[in-house]
Design a protein around this motif. Structure first.
Motif, PDB file in Angstrom:
ATOM      1  N   ASP A 178      -9.079 -11.054   6.988  1.00  0.00           N
ATOM      2  CA  ASP A 178     -10.537 -11.135   6.888  1.00  0.00           C
ATOM      3  C   ASP A 178     -11.005 -11.409   5.459  1.00  0.00           C
ATOM      4  O   ASP A 178     -11.912 -12.210   5.244  1.00  0.00           O
ATOM      5  CB  ASP A 178     -11.199  -9.828   7.356  1.00  0.00           C
ATOM      6  N   GLU A 179     -10.426 -10.717   4.503  1.00  0.00           N
ATOM      7  CA  GLU A 179     -10.899 -10.775   3.118  1.00  0.00           C
ATOM      8  C   GLU A 179     -10.309 -11.928   2.305  1.00  0.00           C
ATOM      9  O   GLU A 179     -10.990 -12.449   1.419  1.00  0.00           O
ATOM     10  CB  GLU A 179     -10.598  -9.452   2.398  1.00  0.00           C
ATOM     11  N   GLY A 192      -0.646  -4.098  11.721  1.00  0.00           N
ATOM     12  CA  GLY A 192      -1.715  -4.900  12.303  1.00  0.00           C
ATOM     13  C   GLY A 192      -3.068  -4.617  11.665  1.00  0.00           C
ATOM     14  O   GLY A 192      -3.881  -5.534  11.483  1.00  0.00           O
ATOM     15  N   ASP A 193      -3.316  -3.352  11.317  1.00  0.00           N
ATOM     16  CA  ASP A 193      -4.573  -3.006  10.641  1.00  0.00           C
ATOM     17  C   ASP A 193      -4.613  -3.589   9.233  1.00  0.00           C
ATOM     18  O   ASP A 193      -5.645  -4.100   8.784  1.00  0.00           O
ATOM     19  CB  ASP A 193      -4.745  -1.486  10.581  1.00  0.00           C
ATOM     20  N   LEU A 194      -3.483  -3.527   8.520  1.00  0.00           N
ATOM     21  CA  LEU A 194      -3.404  -4.116   7.183  1.00  0.00           C
ATOM     22  C   LEU A 194      -3.574  -5.629   7.275  1.00  0.00           C
ATOM     23  O   LEU A 194      -4.291  -6.236   6.471  1.00  0.00           O
ATOM     24  CB  LEU A 194      -2.077  -3.745   6.522  1.00  0.00           C
ATOM     25  N   LYS A 195      -2.954  -6.231   8.280  1.00  0.00           N
ATOM     26  CA  LYS A 195      -3.072  -7.677   8.478  1.00  0.00           C
ATOM     27  C   LYS A 195      -4.530  -8.085   8.685  1.00  0.00           C
ATOM     28  O   LYS A 195      -4.995  -9.062   8.100  1.00  0.00           O
ATOM     29  CB  LYS A 195      -2.237  -8.101   9.687  1.00  0.00           C
ATOM     30  N   VAL A 198       0.860  -1.185   0.000  1.00  0.00           N
ATOM     31  CA  VAL A 198       0.000   0.000   0.000  1.00  0.00           C
ATOM     32  C   VAL A 198       0.897   1.236   0.000  1.00  0.00           C
ATOM     33  O   VAL A 198       2.084   1.158   0.321  1.00  0.00           O
ATOM     34  CB  VAL A 198      -0.964   0.015   1.207  1.00  0.00           C
ATOM     35  N   ILE A 199       0.307   2.365  -0.356  1.00  0.00           N
ATOM     36  CA  ILE A 199       1.060   3.608  -0.422  1.00  0.00           C
ATOM     37  C   ILE A 199       0.260   4.725   0.253  1.00  0.00           C
ATOM     38  O   ILE A 199      -0.965   4.773   0.142  1.00  0.00           O
ATOM     39  CB  ILE A 199       1.404   3.979  -1.888  1.00  0.00           C
ATOM     40  N   GLY A 200       0.980   5.567   0.965  1.00  0.00           N
ATOM     41  CA  GLY A 200       0.351   6.695   1.631  1.00  0.00           C
ATOM     42  C   GLY A 200       1.398   7.561   2.296  1.00  0.00           C
ATOM     43  O   GLY A 200       2.597   7.284   2.234  1.00  0.00           O
ATOM     44  N   LYS A 217      -9.012  -3.196  -1.701  1.00  0.00           N
ATOM     45  CA  LYS A 217      -9.237  -1.761  -1.947  1.00  0.00           C
ATOM     46  C   LYS A 217     -10.471  -1.257  -1.210  1.00  0.00           C
ATOM     47  O   LYS A 217     -10.471  -0.148  -0.680  1.00  0.00           O
ATOM     48  CB  LYS A 217      -9.387  -1.491  -3.454  1.00  0.00           C
ATOM     49  N   LYS A 218     -11.509  -2.051  -1.160  1.00  0.00           N
ATOM     50  CA  LYS A 218     -12.760  -1.640  -0.510  1.00  0.00           C
ATOM     51  C   LYS A 218     -12.594  -1.426   0.988  1.00  0.00           C
ATOM     52  O   LYS A 218     -13.360  -0.687   1.595  1.00  0.00           O
ATOM     53  CB  LYS A 218     -13.850  -2.686  -0.754  1.00  0.00           C
ATOM     54  N   ARG A 219     -11.606  -2.069   1.598  1.00  0.00           N
ATOM     55  CA  ARG A 219     -11.444  -2.016   3.048  1.00  0.00           C
ATOM     56  C   ARG A 219     -10.381  -1.040   3.534  1.00  0.00           C
ATOM     57  O   ARG A 219     -10.284  -0.779   4.730  1.00  0.00           O
ATOM     58  CB  ARG A 219     -11.089  -3.422   3.572  1.00  0.00           C
TER      59      ARG A 219
END
Length: 150
Positions: free
Chosen positions: A67-68, A59-62, A39-41, A120-122
């Motif tokens: 989940d998905e 952890g949030d990305l994980k 991801v990029i930001g 992408k949706k999450r």
């Protein structure tokens, strides 16, 4: 502040079969997949924020990817629901197997497109999916890049 890319790696075991394929992969078989999610930001610049200096908490990305993707595909068998494999899928389900029926041929190429849309949706609005790399074997992988799909 600069845009930064961060990557988290995941692994999962998944079976599949390619209906209509003219090689060995027409048979039910499995892979030890490795998925690299980039991801990029811009890192958070507010020094009062507990996530100060992070683009996104790993952890949030994980959680998003587990989940998905990982928790859904791990130890499942994937079939294209628009083929006669649906009969085999029903039989396996009746015997207690974890089966996924998808709208596409479950190749690495099509799976990585599906995964990109789900991730992408999450993602938070300020974080963009940069790329995915889905490694099927030690020498074979499919990649998805946002820049190729704008």
């Amino acid at each position: 502040m600069s845009n930064i890319r961060i990557t988290k790696q995941f692994s999962f075991e998944t079976g599949h079969a390619l209906y209509g394929y003219d090689g060995k992969c027409k048979n039910v078989h499995g892979h030890s997949y490795r998925l690299d999610v980039t991801v990029i930001g811009i890192p958070i610049s507010d020094n009062t924020n507990v996530k100060f200096g992070m683009v996104i908490d790993f952890g949030d990305l994980k959680k998003i990817v587990k989940d998905e993707i990982v928790d859904v595909f791990d130890h499942a068998t994937v079939f294209n629901k628009n083929t006669p494999h649906v009969e085999l899928a029903r039989e396996l389900e009746n015997r207690g197997h974890n089966v996924l029926l998808v709208d596409y041929q479950p190749t690495s190429e099509m799976m990585v497109i599906d995964f990109a849309e789900k991730i992408k949706k999450r993602l938070p609005q300020n974080i963009k999916l940069h790329s995915l790399k889905l490694q099927e074997t030690a020498t074979s992988f499919a990649e998805w890049f946002a820049s190729d799909n704008e």
